[in-house]
Design a protein around this motif. Structure first.
Motif, PDB file in Angstrom:
ATOM      1  N   GLY A 211       0.836  -1.187   0.000  1.00 18.12           N
ATOM      2  CA  GLY A 211       0.000   0.000   0.000  1.00 18.12           C
ATOM      3  C   GLY A 211       0.873   1.239   0.000  1.00 18.12           C
ATOM      4  O   GLY A 211       1.789   1.361   0.815  1.00 18.12           O
ATOM      5  N   VAL A 212       0.608   2.162  -0.918  1.00 22.91           N
ATOM      6  CA  VAL A 212       1.401   3.390  -1.034  1.00 22.91           C
ATOM      7  C   VAL A 212       0.518   4.590  -0.738  1.00 22.91           C
ATOM      8  O   VAL A 212      -0.501   4.793  -1.407  1.00 22.91           O
ATOM      9  CB  VAL A 212       2.015   3.525  -2.444  1.00 22.91           C
ATOM     10  CG1 VAL A 212       2.923   4.755  -2.514  1.00 22.91           C
ATOM     11  CG2 VAL A 212       2.783   2.262  -2.823  1.00 22.91           C
ATOM     12  N   PHE A 213       0.906   5.367   0.257  1.00 21.74           N
ATOM     13  CA  PHE A 213       0.134   6.546   0.627  1.00 21.74           C
ATOM     14  C   PHE A 213       0.356   7.676  -0.380  1.00 21.74           C
ATOM     15  O   PHE A 213       1.467   7.886  -0.866  1.00 21.74           O
ATOM     16  CB  PHE A 213       0.544   7.049   2.015  1.00 21.74           C
ATOM     17  CG  PHE A 213      -0.133   6.338   3.154  1.00 21.74           C
ATOM     18  CD1 PHE A 213      -0.319   4.968   3.130  1.00 21.74           C
ATOM     19  CD2 PHE A 213      -0.561   7.039   4.268  1.00 21.74           C
ATOM     20  CE1 PHE A 213      -0.932   4.310   4.178  1.00 21.74           C
ATOM     21  CE2 PHE A 213      -1.171   6.398   5.323  1.00 21.74           C
ATOM     22  CZ  PHE A 213      -1.366   5.032   5.290  1.00 21.74           C
ATOM     23  N   SER A 214      -0.698   8.410  -0.655  1.00 17.55           N
ATOM     24  CA  SER A 214      -0.590   9.612  -1.467  1.00 17.55           C
ATOM     25  C   SER A 214       0.187  10.685  -0.710  1.00 17.55           C
ATOM     26  O   SER A 214       0.467  10.543   0.487  1.00 17.55           O
ATOM     27  CB  SER A 214      -1.988  10.149  -1.781  1.00 17.55           C
ATOM     28  OG  SER A 214      -2.569  10.712  -0.603  1.00 17.55           O
ATOM     29  N   ALA A 215       0.513  11.763  -1.406  1.00 13.87           N
ATOM     30  CA  ALA A 215       1.032  12.944  -0.719  1.00 13.87           C
ATOM     31  C   ALA A 215      -0.106  13.563   0.088  1.00 13.87           C
ATOM     32  O   ALA A 215      -1.288  13.416  -0.243  1.00 13.87           O
ATOM     33  CB  ALA A 215       1.564  13.948  -1.733  1.00 13.87           C
ATOM     34  N   VAL A 216       0.252  14.246   1.163  1.00  8.45           N
ATOM     35  CA  VAL A 216      -0.730  14.944   1.992  1.00  8.45           C
ATOM     36  C   VAL A 216      -0.773  16.413   1.577  1.00  8.45           C
ATOM     37  O   VAL A 216       0.110  16.882   0.846  1.00  8.45           O
ATOM     38  CB  VAL A 216      -0.373  14.823   3.491  1.00  8.45           C
ATOM     39  CG1 VAL A 216      -0.351  13.377   3.928  1.00  8.45           C
ATOM     40  CG2 VAL A 216       0.964  15.508   3.791  1.00  8.45           C
ATOM     41  N   ASP A 270      -5.362   7.008  -0.736  1.00  7.84           N
ATOM     42  CA  ASP A 270      -5.542   8.463  -0.783  1.00  7.84           C
ATOM     43  C   ASP A 270      -5.677   9.049   0.619  1.00  7.84           C
ATOM     44  O   ASP A 270      -6.688   8.849   1.290  1.00  7.84           O
ATOM     45  CB  ASP A 270      -6.781   8.803  -1.613  1.00  7.84           C
ATOM     46  CG  ASP A 270      -7.061  10.295  -1.637  1.00  7.84           C
ATOM     47  OD1 ASP A 270      -6.114  11.079  -1.409  1.00  7.84           O
ATOM     48  OD2 ASP A 270      -8.220  10.680  -1.879  1.00  7.84           O
ATOM     49  N   VAL A 271      -4.647   9.757   1.044  1.00  6.73           N
ATOM     50  CA  VAL A 271      -4.649  10.417   2.348  1.00  6.73           C
ATOM     51  C   VAL A 271      -5.005  11.892   2.212  1.00  6.73           C
ATOM     52  O   VAL A 271      -5.520  12.508   3.145  1.00  6.73           O
ATOM     53  CB  VAL A 271      -3.259  10.294   3.021  1.00  6.73           C
ATOM     54  CG1 VAL A 271      -3.285  10.784   4.458  1.00  6.73           C
ATOM     55  CG2 VAL A 271      -2.763   8.866   2.978  1.00  6.73           C
ATOM     56  N   TYR A 272      -4.739  12.439   1.031  1.00  2.80           N
ATOM     57  CA  TYR A 272      -4.880  13.889   0.821  1.00  2.80           C
ATOM     58  C   TYR A 272      -6.269  14.396   1.197  1.00  2.80           C
ATOM     59  O   TYR A 272      -6.408  15.319   1.997  1.00  2.80           O
ATOM     60  CB  TYR A 272      -4.578  14.234  -0.640  1.00  2.80           C
ATOM     61  CG  TYR A 272      -4.502  15.733  -0.902  1.00  2.80           C
ATOM     62  CD1 TYR A 272      -3.273  16.368  -1.005  1.00  2.80           C
ATOM     63  CD2 TYR A 272      -5.665  16.509  -1.039  1.00  2.80           C
ATOM     64  CE1 TYR A 272      -3.194  17.737  -1.225  1.00  2.80           C
ATOM     65  CE2 TYR A 272      -5.597  17.868  -1.260  1.00  2.80           C
ATOM     66  CZ  TYR A 272      -4.358  18.482  -1.352  1.00  2.80           C
ATOM     67  OH  TYR A 272      -4.288  19.841  -1.558  1.00  2.80           O
ATOM     68  N   ASP A 273      -7.293  13.799   0.611  1.00  2.00           N
ATOM     69  CA  ASP A 273      -8.654  14.317   0.789  1.00  2.00           C
ATOM     70  C   ASP A 273      -9.114  14.256   2.241  1.00  2.00           C
ATOM     71  O   ASP A 273      -9.763  15.183   2.739  1.00  2.00           O
ATOM     72  CB  ASP A 273      -9.635  13.546  -0.102  1.00  2.00           C
ATOM     73  CG  ASP A 273      -9.434  13.834  -1.578  1.00  2.00           C
ATOM     74  OD1 ASP A 273      -8.817  14.867  -1.902  1.00  2.00           O
ATOM     75  OD2 ASP A 273      -9.852  13.016  -2.415  1.00  2.00           O
ATOM     76  N   THR A 274      -8.771  13.164   2.920  1.00  2.00           N
ATOM     77  CA  THR A 274      -9.191  13.011   4.315  1.00  2.00           C
ATOM     78  C   THR A 274      -8.560  14.075   5.205  1.00  2.00           C
ATOM     79  O   THR A 274      -9.253  14.752   5.977  1.00  2.00           O
ATOM     80  CB  THR A 274      -8.827  11.611   4.845  1.00  2.00           C
ATOM     81  OG1 THR A 274      -9.535  10.631   4.088  1.00  2.00           O
ATOM     82  CG2 THR A 274      -9.202  11.472   6.318  1.00  2.00           C
ATOM     83  N   LEU A 275      -7.230  14.244   5.108  1.00  2.00           N
ATOM     84  CA  LEU A 275      -6.559  15.226   5.962  1.00  2.00           C
ATOM     85  C   LEU A 275      -6.958  16.646   5.590  1.00  2.00           C
ATOM     86  O   LEU A 275      -7.154  17.494   6.476  1.00  2.00           O
ATOM     87  CB  LEU A 275      -5.036  15.063   5.857  1.00  2.00           C
ATOM     88  CG  LEU A 275      -4.204  15.997   6.749  1.00  2.00           C
ATOM     89  CD1 LEU A 275      -4.625  15.899   8.217  1.00  2.00           C
ATOM     90  CD2 LEU A 275      -2.711  15.684   6.609  1.00  2.00           C
TER      91      LEU A 275
END
Length: 349
Positions: A211-216, A270-275
């Motif tokens: 699993g690869v996290f997106s940029a924040v 996708d971490v961007y949208d949540t944070l």
């Protein structure tokens, strides 16, 4: 016939009960993590770098209030994901000198605060590059083979969850040193291509669930607001956020293609949208402060600038999205991990 059916029902109930006791994630033997300070649980402690946090008030909400080298008030996502998988409440740093062979079995993090996909990032900060983390991973697998056998090592490779988190330091800091070679778009694309290359190398080494996290939205961290957001408004650094979004728009389809090409599972997370939504609407998530960190006055404090001598550190860090001027609090991390793993975890178990 009826007796046979009753026996079959009994067997199914027993099997289901045992599965429930073991948890849905019993098939994942370990969590293996690569990346930067978001996932670092102490790998920087013994490095000759200024990017350390093994001193108070870091760790004030950690188990026993210990400052362990985690860039937060408490646990970080590598710990929280390990707990979510039913493995352990904390994930050890691979560079911890006190680790015993048995401590390796449920996984480790190789992450190093301040690193990035761009090799120059780690060089500038004197930390462990993600590429060197792969070298340590090879060493880790060798240790598993030596102490527990080939079969155990193969099980870890085949069934563990491998998580990769990087890019924030590249985007926020190293780009300025690379701007003579790249514009914002081409640098973001270079980083995304580097991330895909990293996943390919990790897959070659045997990892099969990655699993690869997106940029924040790194332009919205308090430090960026203070330096680039305007004296009075302290708004988000939009050009930096746009670079993060460009990185994500390149990375996501590339990982989807890789997932189709390679055996195993390759996930874009996708971490961007949540944070970003948490930062824009903190009250929806039970937070009070989103534009400053808890430590010190919360606008510039990070690493040694966030220390126990500063009298302004908040007492209730759970009201804040950010712990220092760059890193979220444990509670913010918990919100993100819960939301993301509920969405993505079923794909790897």
């Amino acid at each position: 016939m009826k007796l046979h059916m009753l026996w079959l029902v009994f067997v199914l109930i027993v099997v289901e009960t045992n599965a429930t006791k073991q948890g849905k994630n019993a098939t994942i033997p370990a969590l293996i993590v690569f990346g930067d300070s978001i996932m670092d649980t102490g790998n920087n402690n013994n490095l000759p770098t200024l990017l350390k946090c093994n001193f108070p008030p870091y760790g004030k909400d950690f188990i026993s209030g210990l400052a362990t080298g985690r860039f937060s008030d408490g646990r970080v996502p590598s710990d929280l994901i390990a707990e979510k998988l039913g493995l352990a409440k904390t994930l050890p740093a691979y560079m911890n000198r006190n680790l015993k062979p048995k401590d390796l079995l449920k996984g480790v993090t190789f992450a190093s605060g301040g690193t990035g996909y761009d090799p120059l990032t780690a060089k500038i900060m004197s930390v462990i590059s993600v590429w060197d983390q792969l070298t340590y991973f090879k060493e880790y697998i060798s240790k598993i083979k030596k102490n527990f056998g080939e079969e155990k090592a193969q099980n870890i490779l085949d069934n563990s969850f491998f998580v990769v988190v990087s890019s924030s330091n590249d985007l926020a800091h190293t780009y300025l040193a690379q701007s003579h070679r790249y514009d914002r778009t081409s640098y973001a694309n270079f980083l995304a291509d580097s991330a895909v290359k990293f996943v390919r190398e990790l897959h070659k080494l045997g990892a099969r669930k990655i699993g690869v996290f997106s940029a924040v939205p790194v332009g919205c961290v308090p430090l960026q607001r203070t330096v680039f957001g305007g004296i009075f408004t302290r708004g988000c650094n939009k050009p930096l956020n746009n670079m993060a979004k460009q990185f994500n728009s390149r990375l996501s389809p590339a990982l989807d293609s890789l997932d189709k090409e390679l055996d195993g599972i390759i996930l874009y997370i996708d971490v961007y949208d949540t944070l970003f939504d948490m930062i824009q609407h903190p009250k929806r998530y039970g937070f009070v402060v989103a534009d400053r960190g808890c430590c010190g006055i919360g606008s510039l404090a990070i690493s040694y600038m966030c220390n126990s001598l500063n009298p302004f550190t908040c007492s209730n860090s759970s009201a804040y999205i950010f712990w220092d001027s760059y890193h979220p609090t444990e509670r913010a991390y918990q919100v993100i991990v819960d939301k993301l793993l509920d969405k993505y975890l079923s794909k790897v178990i």
